[in-house]
Design a protein around this motif. Structure first.
Motif, PDB file in Angstrom:
ATOM      1  N   LEU A  44       0.871 -34.573   9.652  1.00  0.00           N
ATOM      2  CA  LEU A  44       1.377 -35.754   9.341  1.00  0.00           C
ATOM      3  C   LEU A  44       0.159 -36.597   8.888  1.00  0.00           C
ATOM      4  O   LEU A  44       0.211 -37.518   8.011  1.00  0.00           O
ATOM      5  CB  LEU A  44       2.065 -36.310  10.457  1.00  0.00           C
ATOM      6  N   PHE A  45      -0.999 -36.537   9.600  1.00  0.00           N
ATOM      7  CA  PHE A  45      -1.917 -37.405   9.344  1.00  0.00           C
ATOM      8  C   PHE A  45      -2.616 -36.997   8.102  1.00  0.00           C
ATOM      9  O   PHE A  45      -2.796 -37.911   7.039  1.00  0.00           O
ATOM     10  CB  PHE A  45      -3.216 -37.127  10.317  1.00  0.00           C
ATOM     11  N   LYS A  46      -2.669 -35.747   7.672  1.00  0.00           N
ATOM     12  CA  LYS A  46      -3.062 -35.326   6.442  1.00  0.00           C
ATOM     13  C   LYS A  46      -2.359 -35.538   5.377  1.00  0.00           C
ATOM     14  O   LYS A  46      -2.850 -35.838   4.138  1.00  0.00           O
ATOM     15  CB  LYS A  46      -3.234 -33.578   6.469  1.00  0.00           C
ATOM     16  N   ILE A  47      -1.044 -35.661   5.389  1.00  0.00           N
ATOM     17  CA  ILE A  47      -0.068 -36.208   4.332  1.00  0.00           C
ATOM     18  C   ILE A  47      -0.159 -37.666   3.978  1.00  0.00           C
ATOM     19  O   ILE A  47      -0.340 -38.043   2.963  1.00  0.00           O
ATOM     20  CB  ILE A  47       1.373 -35.957   4.633  1.00  0.00           C
ATOM     21  N   GLY A  48      -0.649 -38.272   5.313  1.00  0.00           N
ATOM     22  CA  GLY A  48      -0.786 -39.862   4.995  1.00  0.00           C
ATOM     23  C   GLY A  48      -1.926 -40.123   4.343  1.00  0.00           C
ATOM     24  O   GLY A  48      -2.182 -40.945   3.603  1.00  0.00           O
ATOM     25  N   ILE A  49      -3.027 -39.352   4.769  1.00  0.00           N
ATOM     26  CA  ILE A  49      -4.357 -39.560   3.946  1.00  0.00           C
ATOM     27  C   ILE A  49      -4.254 -39.338   2.527  1.00  0.00           C
ATOM     28  O   ILE A  49      -4.583 -40.018   1.704  1.00  0.00           O
ATOM     29  CB  ILE A  49      -5.644 -38.478   4.500  1.00  0.00           C
ATOM     30  N   TYR A  50      -3.586 -38.148   2.074  1.00  0.00           N
ATOM     31  CA  TYR A  50      -3.227 -37.764   0.783  1.00  0.00           C
ATOM     32  C   TYR A  50      -2.538 -38.949   0.064  1.00  0.00           C
ATOM     33  O   TYR A  50      -3.064 -39.153  -0.921  1.00  0.00           O
ATOM     34  CB  TYR A  50      -2.551 -36.317   0.617  1.00  0.00           C
ATOM     35  N   GLU A  51      -1.412 -39.405   0.690  1.00  0.00           N
ATOM     36  CA  GLU A  51      -0.674 -40.532  -0.105  1.00  0.00           C
ATOM     37  C   GLU A  51      -1.366 -41.506  -0.427  1.00  0.00           C
ATOM     38  O   GLU A  51      -1.417 -42.125  -1.485  1.00  0.00           O
ATOM     39  CB  GLU A  51       0.648 -40.553   0.470  1.00  0.00           C
ATOM     40  N   ASP A  52      -2.338 -42.044   0.939  1.00  0.00           N
ATOM     41  CA  ASP A  52      -2.807 -43.360   0.886  1.00  0.00           C
ATOM     42  C   ASP A  52      -3.940 -43.194  -0.290  1.00  0.00           C
ATOM     43  O   ASP A  52      -4.019 -44.096  -1.130  1.00  0.00           O
ATOM     44  CB  ASP A  52      -3.302 -43.400   2.004  1.00  0.00           C
ATOM     45  N   LEU A  53      -4.740 -42.209  -0.415  1.00  0.00           N
ATOM     46  CA  LEU A  53      -5.848 -41.868  -1.318  1.00  0.00           C
ATOM     47  C   LEU A  53      -5.222 -41.693  -2.926  1.00  0.00           C
ATOM     48  O   LEU A  53      -5.920 -42.388  -3.690  1.00  0.00           O
ATOM     49  CB  LEU A  53      -6.633 -40.774  -1.082  1.00  0.00           C
ATOM     50  N   ARG A  54      -4.249 -41.020  -2.716  1.00  0.00           N
ATOM     51  CA  ARG A  54      -3.461 -41.147  -4.295  1.00  0.00           C
ATOM     52  C   ARG A  54      -3.062 -42.348  -4.913  1.00  0.00           C
ATOM     53  O   ARG A  54      -3.375 -42.722  -5.778  1.00  0.00           O
ATOM     54  CB  ARG A  54      -2.264 -40.131  -4.229  1.00  0.00           C
ATOM     55  N   TYR A  55      -2.353 -43.119  -3.798  1.00  0.00           N
ATOM     56  CA  TYR A  55      -2.109 -44.575  -4.457  1.00  0.00           C
ATOM     57  C   TYR A  55      -3.757 -45.244  -4.794  1.00  0.00           C
ATOM     58  O   TYR A  55      -3.359 -45.965  -5.767  1.00  0.00           O
ATOM     59  CB  TYR A  55      -1.460 -45.271  -3.288  1.00  0.00           C
ATOM     60  N   ARG A  56      -4.413 -45.158  -4.087  1.00  0.00           N
ATOM     61  CA  ARG A  56      -5.703 -45.894  -4.456  1.00  0.00           C
ATOM     62  C   ARG A  56      -6.722 -45.470  -5.616  1.00  0.00           C
ATOM     63  O   ARG A  56      -6.936 -46.129  -6.453  1.00  0.00           O
ATOM     64  CB  ARG A  56      -6.922 -45.844  -3.161  1.00  0.00           C
ATOM     65  N   LEU A  57      -6.430 -44.188  -5.888  1.00  0.00           N
ATOM     66  CA  LEU A  57      -6.856 -43.485  -7.101  1.00  0.00           C
ATOM     67  C   LEU A  57      -6.191 -43.984  -8.208  1.00  0.00           C
ATOM     68  O   LEU A  57      -6.956 -44.204  -9.441  1.00  0.00           O
ATOM     69  CB  LEU A  57      -6.959 -41.892  -6.983  1.00  0.00           C
ATOM     70  N   GLN A  58      -4.851 -44.223  -8.143  1.00  0.00           N
ATOM     71  CA  GLN A  58      -4.170 -44.624  -9.232  1.00  0.00           C
ATOM     72  C   GLN A  58      -4.288 -45.927  -9.509  1.00  0.00           C
ATOM     73  O   GLN A  58      -3.864 -46.348 -10.692  1.00  0.00           O
ATOM     74  CB  GLN A  58      -2.635 -44.227  -8.956  1.00  0.00           C
ATOM     75  N   THR A  59      -4.405 -46.781  -8.518  1.00  0.00           N
ATOM     76  CA  THR A  59      -4.339 -48.257  -8.581  1.00  0.00           C
ATOM     77  C   THR A  59      -6.078 -48.639  -8.905  1.00  0.00           C
ATOM     78  O   THR A  59      -6.696 -48.538  -8.028  1.00  0.00           O
ATOM     79  CB  THR A  59      -4.123 -48.951  -7.219  1.00  0.00           C
ATOM     80  N   LEU A  60      -6.088 -48.710 -10.317  1.00  0.00           N
ATOM     81  CA  LEU A  60      -7.461 -48.808 -10.758  1.00  0.00           C
ATOM     82  C   LEU A  60      -8.135 -50.309 -10.352  1.00  0.00           C
ATOM     83  O   LEU A  60      -7.601 -51.316 -11.100  1.00  0.00           O
ATOM     84  CB  LEU A  60      -7.812 -48.497 -12.259  1.00  0.00           C
ATOM     85  N   MET A  61      -8.831 -50.523  -9.299  1.00  0.00           N
ATOM     86  CA  MET A  61      -9.188 -51.779  -8.974  1.00  0.00           C
ATOM     87  C   MET A  61     -10.906 -51.791  -9.201  1.00  0.00           C
ATOM     88  O   MET A  61     -11.441 -50.896  -8.865  1.00  0.00           O
ATOM     89  CB  MET A  61      -8.805 -51.908  -7.612  1.00  0.00           C
TER      90      MET A  61
END
Length: 184
Positions: A44-61
């Motif tokens: 669950l931690f691994k999936i959470g990390i994956y999704e959080d990072l996926r969001y940050r990579l897609q959100t070009l800030m």
């Protein structure tokens, strides 16, 4: 398994979506146990990390990046060996006015590839990015009990900026060192 690695065997670059699984695995292994009472929650931690990072990579800030150290393979597959994130965070304190600080987080190296200089290369790359953004200082946190990481940061010229206490774990309060390095 004993692994041999030379400095020419890897490169540091900006992470891409194809790196997400490798990054999530390394961060999860570095910061969460797969054993004991909470071992069941590791996936669950691994999936959470994956999704959080996926969001940050897609959100070009602006002023936010994730770097990876990858293995240069002749086969074309570029295994993620380590990772680090650099972003600008808003910090408020009583002694300083509100300001933006470049902040290092999630520095992690695959356990099989530690002690080869990957973490140093990742941090040096963060410092270069930080300077390209126009900043002259860089800041990470490190847990007091993480002796290897503290040793690494001190070796690279980071100094303790302040000591912070956390009471998240009621029975074993932990201290963090907020570190600082002036970039030249």
């Amino acid at each position: 398994m004993l692994v041999s690695l030379n400095a020419c065997d890897w490169q540091v670059r900006v992470a891409t979506s194809s790196d997400l699984s490798g990054i999530a695995q390394i961060i999860a292994e570095s910061f969460y146990s797969q054993n004991g009472l909470w071992g069941w929650a590791f996936p669950l931690f691994k999936i959470g990390i994956y999704e959080d990072l996926r969001y940050r990579l897609q959100t070009l800030m602006p002023h936010q990046t994730c770097l990876v150290a990858i293995h240069n393979s002749q086969l074309g597959n570029h295994q993620v060996l380590g990772t680090v994130e650099l972003g600008v965070r808003f910090v408020h304190s009583w002694t300083n006015y509100n300001r933006l600080l470049p902040y290092v987080s999630n520095l992690a190296v695959d356990p099989r590839y530690r002690r080869y200089g990957l973490a140093s290369s990742l941090l040096t790359s963060c410092e270069q990015v930080c300077k390209s953004w126009g900043f002259q200082d860089i800041y990470p946190h490190v847990l007091e009990k993480n002796h290897q990481a503290r040793k690494l940061y001190l070796k690279l010229g980071y100094e303790i900026y302040r000591v912070e206490s956390s009471w998240q774990d009621f029975f074993l309060p932990s201290r963090q060192f907020f570190l600082h390095k002036r970039l030249r």
